[in-house]
Motif scaffolding. Sequence first.
Motif, mmCIF file in Angstrom:
data_model
loop_
_atom_site.group_PDB
_atom_site.id
_atom_site.type_symbol
_atom_site.label_atom_id
_atom_site.label_comp_id
_atom_site.label_asym_id
_atom_site.label_seq_id
_atom_site.Cartn_x
_atom_site.Cartn_y
_atom_site.Cartn_z
ATOM 1 N N GLN A 218 0.861 -1.183 0.000
ATOM 2 C CA GLN A 218 0.000 0.000 0.000
ATOM 3 C C GLN A 218 0.900 1.237 0.000
ATOM 4 O O GLN A 218 1.664 1.444 0.942
ATOM 5 C CB GLN A 218 -0.896 0.033 1.235
ATOM 6 C CG GLN A 218 -1.815 -1.156 1.403
ATOM 7 C CD GLN A 218 -2.539 -1.109 2.738
ATOM 8 O OE1 GLN A 218 -2.336 -0.202 3.538
ATOM 9 N NE2 GLN A 218 -3.380 -2.109 2.990
ATOM 10 N N GLN A 220 1.732 5.060 0.550
ATOM 11 C CA GLN A 220 1.216 6.192 1.317
ATOM 12 C C GLN A 220 2.170 7.369 1.153
ATOM 13 O O GLN A 220 3.369 7.248 1.407
ATOM 14 C CB GLN A 220 1.080 5.840 2.800
ATOM 15 C CG GLN A 220 0.106 4.710 3.091
ATOM 16 C CD GLN A 220 -1.328 5.102 2.828
ATOM 17 O OE1 GLN A 220 -1.672 6.298 2.793
ATOM 18 N NE2 GLN A 220 -2.197 4.117 2.627
ATOM 19 N N ARG A 230 -1.610 10.759 9.151
ATOM 20 C CA ARG A 230 -2.673 10.305 8.248
ATOM 21 C C ARG A 230 -2.311 8.966 7.617
ATOM 22 O O ARG A 230 -3.160 8.072 7.479
ATOM 23 C CB ARG A 230 -2.900 11.362 7.160
ATOM 24 C CG ARG A 230 -3.880 10.942 6.070
ATOM 25 C CD ARG A 230 -3.755 11.820 4.847
ATOM 26 N NE ARG A 230 -2.384 11.904 4.345
ATOM 27 C CZ ARG A 230 -1.767 10.907 3.711
ATOM 28 N NH1 ARG A 230 -2.382 9.751 3.493
ATOM 29 N NH2 ARG A 230 -0.528 11.062 3.288
ATOM 30 N N ASP A 233 -2.891 6.079 9.961
ATOM 31 C CA ASP A 233 -4.329 5.780 10.045
ATOM 32 C C ASP A 233 -4.774 4.962 8.836
ATOM 33 O O ASP A 233 -5.510 3.970 8.967
ATOM 34 C CB ASP A 233 -5.142 7.081 10.112
ATOM 35 C CG ASP A 233 -5.064 7.745 11.478
ATOM 36 O OD1 ASP A 233 -4.753 7.035 12.459
ATOM 37 O OD2 ASP A 233 -5.298 8.959 11.557
ATOM 38 N N ALA A 234 -4.307 5.365 7.652
ATOM 39 C CA ALA A 234 -4.673 4.643 6.433
ATOM 40 C C ALA A 234 -4.109 3.227 6.440
ATOM 41 O O ALA A 234 -4.761 2.283 5.962
ATOM 42 C CB ALA A 234 -4.169 5.411 5.211
ATOM 43 N N LYS A 237 -6.352 1.129 8.680
ATOM 44 C CA LYS A 237 -7.637 0.871 8.028
ATOM 45 C C LYS A 237 -7.482 -0.123 6.878
ATOM 46 O O LYS A 237 -8.390 -0.907 6.588
ATOM 47 C CB LYS A 237 -8.233 2.170 7.512
ATOM 48 C CG LYS A 237 -8.708 3.107 8.621
ATOM 49 C CD LYS A 237 -9.246 4.417 8.050
ATOM 50 C CE LYS A 237 -9.670 5.354 9.183
ATOM 51 N NZ LYS A 237 -10.146 6.666 8.637
#
Length: 349
Positions: A218, A220, A230, A233-234, A237
Amino acid sequence: MLDQRGPAPATSPRLLDSRQPSSTEVTMRLIGLAFVLAVSLALVPLAVEAQQAARIYRIGVLGPTAIAPSTDEAFRQGLDQFGYTDGRNLTIEYRDAEGARLSDLAGDLVRLKVDAIWARGPAAVNAAKRATRTIPIVAIDLESDPVAAGFVRGLAQPGGNITGVFLDLPELGGKQLQLLREIIPRLSRVAVLGDPVLNAPQFQGMEVAARALAIEVQRQEVRVVKDFDRALDAARKGRAMGVLILSSPFVYSHRTQFGALVVERRIPAVSMFAEFAAAGGLLAYGPSVPEAARRCGAYVGRILQGVKPGELPIERPQTFELAVNLKTAKALGLTVPQSVLGRADKVIE
């Protein structure tokens, strides 16, 4: 009665001492000449040394953030190796871009007519390169390929006015990923945090390594401090089982803060900087920044002694460190295998 012989003839100077000098006299004269020559030669370096001692050199240090004390100390140690000490025969001008533009700061150093610029990070190298083609620039850049970036013509013979320590090693992230996999054998998804422009080669290298290990990545984006919060947090999630933080001067300057944040969020995280693990990150693997800074200081010292930067080959980091935080591992319920601990240079307990 007058003397008819007339005046006595003048005596020739040669007739006053027509004998040849003895071998002893010749030897003594030669010894005298040799002594005068030896004294003269001995005084030359003393005169040069006195002239150099009288000169105060000026060095500019340019970076996007304030320099870390450990990095600054290491840089000064490199200078000291060649006899240059701040406050004695050297003045160091620090310029960081906290609230200012790097291009403006680089121009300021050029106007000061510094003898060399130490540029910390790719943005600082770019700014210094645009500001001058004559003042020597020594770089520490752990993100760029110096040839592809247009900083130098070649690694062995950089040419121009730029040299330094560069690390263009996209596969480093793959090694970090493998280490995390050893600690979390069921690792199947990770979040990779970095600057999409600066870290483009590292992102690509990480994705290649992740595919080989059947791990989903992923991406970021992290450019400023608020992005990091942020991104974590992503990652949670997105059910990422771990986080890898790509290198940049920004990340290095906030390594302690980021280390504390991943502990707070209870996320296994890896970075390139050993200080990150000391601050709470699970592990770190990468080159020693202080050691690279010391070598940059040594390069500046050689340049002040007259070596041209274009003749100093690009150097690569030679010291890589693996740091593991066992306290963090225990808090996360993870067991660090002996295969990892046995390779660790630093273990935080």
